[in-house]
Design an enzyme around this catalytic site. Structure first.
Site, short mmCIF file in Angstrom:
data_model
loop_
_atom_site.label_atom_id
_atom_site.label_comp_id
_atom_site.label_asym_id
_atom_site.label_seq_id
_atom_site.Cartn_x
_atom_site.Cartn_y
_atom_site.Cartn_z
N ASP A 19 0.83 -1.21 0.00
CA ASP A 19 0.00 0.00 0.00
C ASP A 19 0.87 1.26 0.00
O ASP A 19 1.95 1.27 0.60
CB ASP A 19 -0.92 -0.03 1.24
CG ASP A 19 -2.09 0.92 1.09
OD1 ASP A 19 -2.34 1.41 -0.04
OD2 ASP A 19 -2.76 1.19 2.10
N GLY A 20 0.37 2.29 -0.67
CA GLY A 20 1.03 3.59 -0.62
C GLY A 20 1.65 4.04 -1.93
O GLY A 20 2.37 5.04 -1.97
N TRP A 39 3.10 7.85 -2.62
CA TRP A 39 4.52 7.96 -2.94
C TRP A 39 4.71 8.88 -4.15
O TRP A 39 5.58 9.74 -4.17
CB TRP A 39 5.07 6.56 -3.24
CG TRP A 39 6.51 6.50 -3.60
CD1 TRP A 39 7.57 6.33 -2.76
CD2 TRP A 39 7.07 6.61 -4.94
NE1 TRP A 39 8.75 6.32 -3.47
CE2 TRP A 39 8.47 6.50 -4.82
CE3 TRP A 39 6.53 6.78 -6.21
CZ2 TRP A 39 9.34 6.55 -5.91
CZ3 TRP A 39 7.38 6.85 -7.30
CH2 TRP A 39 8.78 6.73 -7.13
N HIS A 88 2.54 3.33 -9.20
CA HIS A 88 2.33 1.89 -9.44
C HIS A 88 3.53 1.27 -10.14
O HIS A 88 3.91 0.14 -9.88
CB HIS A 88 1.06 1.67 -10.27
CG HIS A 88 -0.19 1.99 -9.51
ND1 HIS A 88 -0.41 1.57 -8.22
CD2 HIS A 88 -1.28 2.72 -9.85
CE1 HIS A 88 -1.58 2.00 -7.81
NE2 HIS A 88 -2.13 2.71 -8.77
N SER A 104 -7.14 -5.59 -5.58
CA SER A 104 -8.31 -6.10 -4.85
C SER A 104 -9.57 -5.97 -5.70
O SER A 104 -9.58 -5.23 -6.70
CB SER A 104 -8.49 -5.31 -3.54
OG SER A 104 -8.91 -3.99 -3.86
N GLU A 122 -12.06 -4.32 -4.91
CA GLU A 122 -12.43 -2.90 -4.83
C GLU A 122 -11.64 -2.04 -5.82
O GLU A 122 -12.10 -0.99 -6.26
CB GLU A 122 -12.22 -2.36 -3.41
CG GLU A 122 -13.14 -2.94 -2.34
CD GLU A 122 -12.82 -4.39 -1.97
OE1 GLU A 122 -11.64 -4.78 -2.03
OE2 GLU A 122 -13.77 -5.13 -1.64
N ASN A 123 -10.44 -2.49 -6.15
CA ASN A 123 -9.60 -1.69 -7.06
C ASN A 123 -10.21 -1.53 -8.45
O ASN A 123 -9.87 -0.60 -9.18
CB ASN A 123 -8.19 -2.29 -7.19
CG ASN A 123 -7.35 -2.12 -5.95
OD1 ASN A 123 -6.43 -2.89 -5.70
ND2 ASN A 123 -7.63 -1.10 -5.15
N ARG A 131 -5.12 -2.39 8.94
CA ARG A 131 -6.23 -3.33 8.73
C ARG A 131 -5.85 -4.27 7.58
O ARG A 131 -4.90 -4.01 6.84
CB ARG A 131 -7.53 -2.60 8.43
CG ARG A 131 -7.45 -1.67 7.25
CD ARG A 131 -8.81 -1.06 6.91
NE ARG A 131 -8.67 -0.16 5.79
CZ ARG A 131 -8.47 1.15 5.91
NH1 ARG A 131 -8.43 1.72 7.10
NH2 ARG A 131 -8.31 1.91 4.84
N GLU A 137 0.92 -13.16 12.49
CA GLU A 137 1.38 -11.92 13.12
C GLU A 137 1.15 -10.82 12.11
O GLU A 137 1.49 -10.96 10.93
CB GLU A 137 2.88 -12.00 13.44
CG GLU A 137 3.25 -12.98 14.52
CD GLU A 137 2.85 -12.50 15.92
OE1 GLU A 137 2.52 -11.30 16.09
OE2 GLU A 137 2.86 -13.33 16.84
C1 FPP Z 1 -1.95 0.13 -3.32
O1 FPP Z 1 -1.46 1.44 -3.35
C2 FPP Z 1 -1.54 -0.63 -4.48
C3 FPP Z 1 -2.32 -1.07 -5.48
C4 FPP Z 1 -3.78 -0.86 -5.55
C5 FPP Z 1 -1.77 -1.82 -6.61
C6 FPP Z 1 -0.44 -2.47 -6.33
C7 FPP Z 1 0.22 -2.66 -7.60
C8 FPP Z 1 1.53 -2.93 -7.76
C9 FPP Z 1 2.49 -3.07 -6.66
C10 FPP Z 1 2.05 -3.07 -9.15
C11 FPP Z 1 2.05 -4.49 -9.61
C12 FPP Z 1 0.69 -5.01 -9.69
C13 FPP Z 1 -0.04 -5.12 -10.82
C14 FPP Z 1 -1.49 -5.42 -10.74
C15 FPP Z 1 0.57 -4.94 -12.15
P1 FPP Z 1 -2.50 2.60 -3.57
O2 FPP Z 1 -2.68 2.83 -5.01
O3 FPP Z 1 -3.76 2.27 -2.81
O4 FPP Z 1 -1.76 3.80 -2.93
P2 FPP Z 1 -2.35 4.88 -1.93
O5 FPP Z 1 -2.73 4.14 -0.68
O6 FPP Z 1 -1.19 5.80 -1.72
O7 FPP Z 1 -3.51 5.53 -2.61
#
Ligand code: FPP
Length: 227
Positions: free
Chosen positions: A14-15, A19, A31, A59, A61-62, A182, A195
């Site tokens: 996440d994040g 970033w 991403h 997810s 939700e994504n 969470r 854990e």
């Molecule tokens: C959460 O960060 C991350 C995601 C929803 C996608 C994670 C994707 C990758 C690590 C790239 C590789 C995966 C694929 C499917 C090619 P966020 O977008 O929720 O960030 P935020 O919390 O700062 O909004």
């Protein structure tokens, strides 16, 4: 290194967007950086002797994010499936995908199936990519599979065998970056004894040192519980 060997780790990445925002970059760059970090973290885990990894990469939700963001992630996924995972194949790692597959475009689904088929016999370790994944959907899917099989009762072990993650053990530890504390529908069945390790570090900023320190935190918690 960890006193107690870890067999499986779940990772909530996440994040990414925060970033990018912090750096005045387009959120999609986050991403891309997240994907680079995913590849790095696979090698860190290998060095640490962890055989099984479950990444929460997309997810259910994504799917509700903007068309631009979902489209970008799908392109990134295609690139990953076509190119990068080749090296995992060579490293004798088994690749699996957990999630509702029919929401993906046919070309992506075909790539997933090919990847799974081509790495089926690999024994060095297993990486599960949770994509279009929701933990409750996984449980409902398992229940429906059990009903369809015609049995009238199951125990916990048999139930686990119907989950999308059945090829890997339950994770001893789940790491979540990005500050939220969470699980967000990640592995609700499998996480009951895990854990939970949270860090404020945004996923693309995670370093090898911190990753290893987080695993060490798991191992020290296990030691405290020991006697
Ligand atoms: C959460 O960060 C991350 C995601 C929803 C996608 C994670 C994707 C990758 C690590 C790239 C590789 C995966 C694929 C499917 C090619 P966020 O977008 O929720 O960030 P935020 O919390 O700062 O909004």
């Amino acid at each position: 290194m960890a006193e107690k060997q870890i067999t499986c780790v779940g990772i909530i990445m996440d994040g990414n967007r925060r970033w990018a925002k912090k750096r005045d970059l387009h959120t999609l760059e986050g991403h891309k950086a997240g994907y680079e970090k995913l590849k790095e973290s696979v090698s860190w885990a290998k060095e640490a002797g962890i055989k099984n990894l479950i990444f929460y990469a997309f997810s259910t939700e994504n799917w509700n994010r903007t068309g631009e963001e979902v489209g970008y992630l799908m392109e990134l996924l295609k690139t990953a499936l076509r190119q990068e995972f080749d090296s995992l194949k060579k490293e004798n790692v088994r690749i699996l995908f957990a999630g509702t597959r029919d929401r993906f475009a046919p070309d992506i689904r075909a790539l997933m199936e090919k990847m799974e088929a081509e790495t089926k016999e690999n024994q060095e370790g297993t990486i599960v990519f949770a994509l279009s994944y929701g933990g409750r959907a996984e449980i409902v899917d398992a229940v429906n599979e059990i009903i369809a099989s015609g049995v009238s009762a199951v125990d916990e072990t048999t139930f686990s065998e119907h989950l999308w993650t059945r090829a890997v053990p339950d994770p001893e530890a789940i790491i979540r970056t990005g500050g939220e504390k969470r699980l967000s529908n990640f592995l609700p069945w499998q996480s009951v004894y895990s854990e939970l390790i949270f860090t404020d570090t945004l996923w693309p900023d995670l370093s090898k040192e911190e990753f290893l320190a987080l695993l060490e935190e798991f191992s020290s918690r296990s030691r405290r519980r020991g006697v």
